[in-house]
Motif scaffolding. Structure first.
Motif, PDB file in Angstrom:
ATOM      1  N   TYR A 115       0.822  -1.210   0.000  1.00 27.91           N
ATOM      2  CA  TYR A 115       0.000   0.000   0.000  1.00 27.91           C
ATOM      3  C   TYR A 115       0.858   1.264   0.000  1.00 27.91           C
ATOM      4  CZ  TYR A 115      -3.049   3.685   1.792  1.00 27.91           C
ATOM      5  OH  TYR A 115      -3.717   4.868   1.973  1.00 27.91           O
ATOM      6  N   VAL A 116       0.495   2.235  -0.830  1.00 29.53           N
ATOM      7  CA  VAL A 116       1.098   3.563  -0.813  1.00 29.53           C
ATOM      8  C   VAL A 116      -0.033   4.578  -0.747  1.00 29.53           C
ATOM      9  CG1 VAL A 116       3.227   2.934  -2.005  1.00 29.53           C
ATOM     10  CG2 VAL A 116       1.226   3.597  -3.344  1.00 29.53           C
ATOM     11  N   ASP A 117       0.201   5.684  -0.024  1.00 31.56           N
ATOM     12  CA  ASP A 117      -0.856   6.680   0.124  1.00 31.56           C
ATOM     13  C   ASP A 117      -0.641   7.915  -0.746  1.00 31.56           C
ATOM     14  OD1 ASP A 117       1.160   8.099   1.408  1.00 31.56           O
ATOM     15  OD2 ASP A 117       0.307   7.878   3.419  1.00 31.56           O
ATOM     16  N   GLY A 118       0.416   7.901  -1.556  1.00 32.68           N
ATOM     17  CA  GLY A 118       0.673   9.022  -2.442  1.00 32.68           C
ATOM     18  C   GLY A 118       1.614  10.059  -1.865  1.00 32.68           C
ATOM     19  N   SER A 119       1.984   9.934  -0.601  1.00 31.67           N
ATOM     20  CA  SER A 119       2.968  10.840  -0.024  1.00 31.67           C
ATOM     21  C   SER A 119       4.365  10.408  -0.463  1.00 31.67           C
ATOM     22  CB  SER A 119       2.870  10.834   1.497  1.00 31.67           C
ATOM     23  OG  SER A 119       3.193   9.553   2.016  1.00 31.67           O
ATOM     24  N   PRO A 164       5.200  -0.088  -6.296  1.00 32.17           N
ATOM     25  CA  PRO A 164       3.748   0.092  -6.212  1.00 32.17           C
ATOM     26  C   PRO A 164       3.369   1.535  -6.553  1.00 32.17           C
ATOM     27  CG  PRO A 164       4.635  -0.923  -4.207  1.00 32.17           C
ATOM     28  CD  PRO A 164       5.789  -0.394  -4.977  1.00 32.17           C
ATOM     29  N   MET A 165       2.328   1.680  -7.374  1.00 35.16           N
ATOM     30  CA  MET A 165       1.916   2.990  -7.850  1.00 35.16           C
ATOM     31  C   MET A 165       0.505   3.338  -7.366  1.00 35.16           C
ATOM     32  SD  MET A 165       4.506   4.166  -9.518  1.00 35.16           S
ATOM     33  CE  MET A 165       3.849   5.494 -10.527  1.00 35.16           C
ATOM     34  N   ILE A 166       0.187   4.638  -7.475  1.00 37.85           N
ATOM     35  CA  ILE A 166      -1.131   5.156  -7.149  1.00 37.85           C
ATOM     36  C   ILE A 166      -1.439   6.234  -8.186  1.00 37.85           C
ATOM     37  CG2 ILE A 166      -0.191   6.863  -5.524  1.00 37.85           C
ATOM     38  CD1 ILE A 166      -2.695   6.396  -3.791  1.00 37.85           C
ATOM     39  N   HIS A 167      -2.704   6.370  -8.574  1.00 41.90           N
ATOM     40  CA  HIS A 167      -3.044   7.237  -9.703  1.00 41.90           C
ATOM     41  C   HIS A 167      -3.049   8.721  -9.370  1.00 41.90           C
ATOM     42  CE1 HIS A 167      -3.797   3.922 -12.333  1.00 41.90           C
ATOM     43  NE2 HIS A 167      -4.756   3.423 -11.567  1.00 41.90           N
ATOM     44  N   GLN A 168      -3.128   9.061  -8.089  1.00 39.17           N
ATOM     45  CA  GLN A 168      -3.070  10.455  -7.656  1.00 39.17           C
ATOM     46  C   GLN A 168      -2.146  10.532  -6.446  1.00 39.17           C
ATOM     47  OE1 GLN A 168      -7.269  10.980  -6.940  1.00 39.17           O
ATOM     48  NE2 GLN A 168      -7.598  12.026  -8.891  1.00 39.17           N
ATOM     49  N   TYR A 187       5.962  10.973  -7.322  1.00 41.08           N
ATOM     50  CA  TYR A 187       6.302  10.614  -8.699  1.00 41.08           C
ATOM     51  C   TYR A 187       7.743  10.982  -9.041  1.00 41.08           C
ATOM     52  CZ  TYR A 187       1.279   9.911  -9.195  1.00 41.08           C
ATOM     53  OH  TYR A 187      -0.019   9.478  -9.039  1.00 41.08           O
ATOM     54  N   GLU A 188       8.279  12.043  -8.415  1.00 36.54           N
ATOM     55  CA  GLU A 188       9.680  12.385  -8.627  1.00 36.54           C
ATOM     56  C   GLU A 188      10.590  11.283  -8.083  1.00 36.54           C
ATOM     57  OE1 GLU A 188       9.975  16.153  -6.700  1.00 36.54           O
ATOM     58  OE2 GLU A 188       8.771  17.188  -8.229  1.00 36.54           O
ATOM     59  N   ALA A 189      10.211  10.711  -6.931  1.00 33.66           N
ATOM     60  CA  ALA A 189      10.987   9.615  -6.358  1.00 33.66           C
ATOM     61  C   ALA A 189      10.960   8.397  -7.278  1.00 33.66           C
ATOM     62  CB  ALA A 189      10.449   9.254  -4.976  1.00 33.66           C
ATOM     63  N   VAL A 190       9.779   8.091  -7.818  1.00 31.40           N
ATOM     64  CA  VAL A 190       9.661   6.957  -8.732  1.00 31.40           C
ATOM     65  C   VAL A 190      10.502   7.199  -9.985  1.00 31.40           C
ATOM     66  CG1 VAL A 190       8.062   5.672 -10.215  1.00 31.40           C
ATOM     67  CG2 VAL A 190       7.377   6.289  -7.880  1.00 31.40           C
ATOM     68  N   ALA A 191      10.418   8.406 -10.552  1.00 30.21           N
ATOM     69  CA  ALA A 191      11.184   8.710 -11.758  1.00 30.21           C
ATOM     70  C   ALA A 191      12.681   8.592 -11.508  1.00 30.21           C
ATOM     71  CB  ALA A 191      10.838  10.119 -12.254  1.00 30.21           C
ATOM     72  N   SER A 192      13.135   9.031 -10.332  1.00 31.66           N
ATOM     73  CA  SER A 192      14.550   8.932 -10.001  1.00 31.66           C
ATOM     74  C   SER A 192      15.000   7.479  -9.906  1.00 31.66           C
ATOM     75  CB  SER A 192      14.826   9.655  -8.683  1.00 31.66           C
ATOM     76  OG  SER A 192      16.201   9.639  -8.377  1.00 31.66           O
ATOM     77  N   GLU A 193      14.161   6.653  -9.276  1.00 36.81           N
ATOM     78  CA  GLU A 193      14.480   5.226  -9.165  1.00 36.81           C
ATOM     79  C   GLU A 193      14.524   4.565 -10.539  1.00 36.81           C
ATOM     80  OE1 GLU A 193      15.122   1.724  -6.648  1.00 36.81           O
ATOM     81  OE2 GLU A 193      15.249   3.886  -6.344  1.00 36.81           O
ATOM     82  N   ASN A 251      -9.954  15.082 -11.461  1.00 35.96           N
ATOM     83  CA  ASN A 251     -10.538  14.845 -10.139  1.00 35.96           C
ATOM     84  C   ASN A 251      -9.498  14.829  -9.024  1.00 35.96           C
ATOM     85  OD1 ASN A 251     -13.619  14.011 -10.550  1.00 35.96           O
ATOM     86  ND2 ASN A 251     -12.452  13.153 -12.263  1.00 35.96           N
ATOM     87  N   VAL A 252      -8.439  15.604  -9.196  1.00 36.36           N
ATOM     88  CA  VAL A 252      -7.425  15.702  -8.144  1.00 36.36           C
ATOM     89  C   VAL A 252      -7.764  16.850  -7.197  1.00 36.36           C
ATOM     90  CG1 VAL A 252      -5.546  14.690  -9.465  1.00 36.36           C
ATOM     91  CG2 VAL A 252      -5.974  17.140  -9.619  1.00 36.36           C
ATOM     92  N   SER A 253      -7.245  16.779  -5.988  1.00 39.21           N
ATOM     93  CA  SER A 253      -7.456  17.841  -5.008  1.00 39.21           C
ATOM     94  C   SER A 253      -6.376  17.752  -3.947  1.00 39.21           C
ATOM     95  CB  SER A 253      -8.840  17.718  -4.359  1.00 39.21           C
ATOM     96  OG  SER A 253      -8.954  16.473  -3.670  1.00 39.21           O
ATOM     97  N   GLY A 254      -6.335  18.751  -3.095  1.00 45.43           N
ATOM     98  CA  GLY A 254      -5.454  18.708  -1.942  1.00 45.43           C
ATOM     99  C   GLY A 254      -3.979  18.689  -2.260  1.00 45.43           C
ATOM    100  N   GLY A 255      -3.566  19.356  -3.331  1.00 42.31           N
ATOM    101  CA  GLY A 255      -2.152  19.417  -3.668  1.00 42.31           C
ATOM    102  C   GLY A 255      -1.620  18.194  -4.386  1.00 42.31           C
ATOM    103  N   LEU A 256      -2.481  17.240  -4.707  1.00 37.60           N
ATOM    104  CA  LEU A 256      -2.060  16.049  -5.434  1.00 37.60           C
ATOM    105  C   LEU A 256      -2.063  16.321  -6.938  1.00 37.60           C
ATOM    106  CD1 LEU A 256      -4.084  13.304  -3.503  1.00 37.60           C
ATOM    107  CD2 LEU A 256      -1.813  14.237  -2.984  1.00 37.60           C
ATOM    108  N   VAL A 257      -1.368  15.471  -7.668  1.00 40.55           N
ATOM    109  CA  VAL A 257      -1.388  15.514  -9.127  1.00 40.55           C
ATOM    110  C   VAL A 257      -1.686  14.115  -9.630  1.00 40.55           C
ATOM    111  CG1 VAL A 257       0.224  17.450  -9.277  1.00 40.55           C
ATOM    112  CG2 VAL A 257       1.100  15.093  -9.302  1.00 40.55           C
ATOM    113  N   ALA A 258      -2.128  14.019 -10.873  1.00 38.18           N
ATOM    114  CA  ALA A 258      -2.428  12.720 -11.470  1.00 38.18           C
ATOM    115  C   ALA A 258      -1.156  12.081 -12.019  1.00 38.18           C
ATOM    116  CB  ALA A 258      -3.460  12.875 -12.575  1.00 38.18           C
ATOM    117  N   GLN A 259      -1.122  10.774 -11.989  1.00 42.89           N
ATOM    118  CA  GLN A 259       0.009  10.044 -12.549  1.00 42.89           C
ATOM    119  C   GLN A 259       0.126  10.314 -14.043  1.00 42.89           C
ATOM    120  OE1 GLN A 259       0.073   5.838 -11.605  1.00 42.89           O
ATOM    121  NE2 GLN A 259       1.223   5.337 -13.463  1.00 42.89           N
TER     122      GLN A 259
END
Length: 246
Positions: free
Chosen positions: A45-49, A69-73, A79-85, A130-138
């Motif tokens: 599980y990942v919460d997007g943080s 493991p990924m999450i859509h928002q 996402y920067e951490a994933v891209a770096s990896e 449908n993003v909110s709260g400072g999140l972005v879409a994958q």
């Protein structure tokens, strides 16, 4: 674009090699410990943080699998951490297998069939709107094109997804609401909701595990967190030599 070293929750992790192979070095924390047969969906599980970004590393003695493991928002830093990896692992020649059902290329009929299953089309456009709260879409473009191995979409098409449901349950009912509502909007699904995960999760896990099994080299996988434990267990069923890398 990539994760800054000031992010305290991301550290350099070194996976010790064996049998003459080179060490695999990444910047992301390893996921919770556990043998393959004991892994659970909750562990992936990942919460997007940014702090929830993880990689699970496996080997069968000749190849490595890095499942992220990924999450859509999520937060941009996730996402920067994933891209770096991905950038660092791709530099070692690994292929990238990623999740993406291309609804834009689907026929209107197939879009309606999927909407009859789910009530909406889970496309990048839907998540971005449908993003909110400072999140972005994958945005998969952030992870593609790095030097190294190939980038491979190992997901299903919308038609394959709907066909799988109909083989399992029977023909999908396309309601009047589905026919008259703009395709980007929600409608009440007509599918048997108790059977949906057998297609959207279980069958896609089998499909992904077969792709990993058939690969000839090391693989990075970017796929929804809900697919992690199931996919690895399907892979283990195909080849019991797979194990976690400490």
């Amino acid at each position: 674009m990539f994760l800054r070293t000031s992010v305290a929750t991301v550290v350099v992790a070194v996976w010790v090699s064996f049998a003459g192979a080179s060490p695999h070095i990444g910047v992301m924390l390893e996921g919770p410990e556990g043998d393959i047969d004991a892994l659970s969906e909750e562990q992936f599980y990942v919460d997007g943080s940014a702090s929830s970004a993880r990689v699970f590393t496996f080997t069968n003695g000749s190849r490595f699998l890095h499942f992220i493991p990924m999450i859509h928002q999520a937060e941009p830093a996730f996402y920067e951490a994933v891209a770096s990896e991905v950038k660092q692992l791709k530099a070692q020649g690994m292929d990238l297998f990623y999740e993406f059902i291309d609804f834009d290329a689907a026929t209107l009929e197939d879009k309606r069939r999927v909407r009859a299953m789910l009530g909406f089309l889970p496309s990048p456009t839907f998540y971005a709107e449908n993003v909110s709260g400072g999140l972005v879409a994958q945005d998969n473009a952030q992870f593609l094109g790095f030097p190294g191995g190939k980038d491979v979409n190992v997901d299903l098409t919308p038609a394959e997804l709907a066909d799988a449901y109909e083989r399992l349950v029977g023909p999908l009912e396309i309601s009047e609401e589905n026919l008259t509502t703009p395709i980007g909007e929600f409608v009440m699904p007509t599918a048997d909701v108790t059977q949906i995960t057998r297609v959207t999760i279980d069958w896609r896990n089998e499909h992904l595990a077969e792709a990993i099994h058939d690969a000839t080299g090391d693989v990075i996988v970017l796929y929804g967190a809900a697919h992690g434990a199931g996919t690895v267990k399907e892979l283990y069923a195909l080849d019991p030599s797979w194990r976690r890398v400490d």
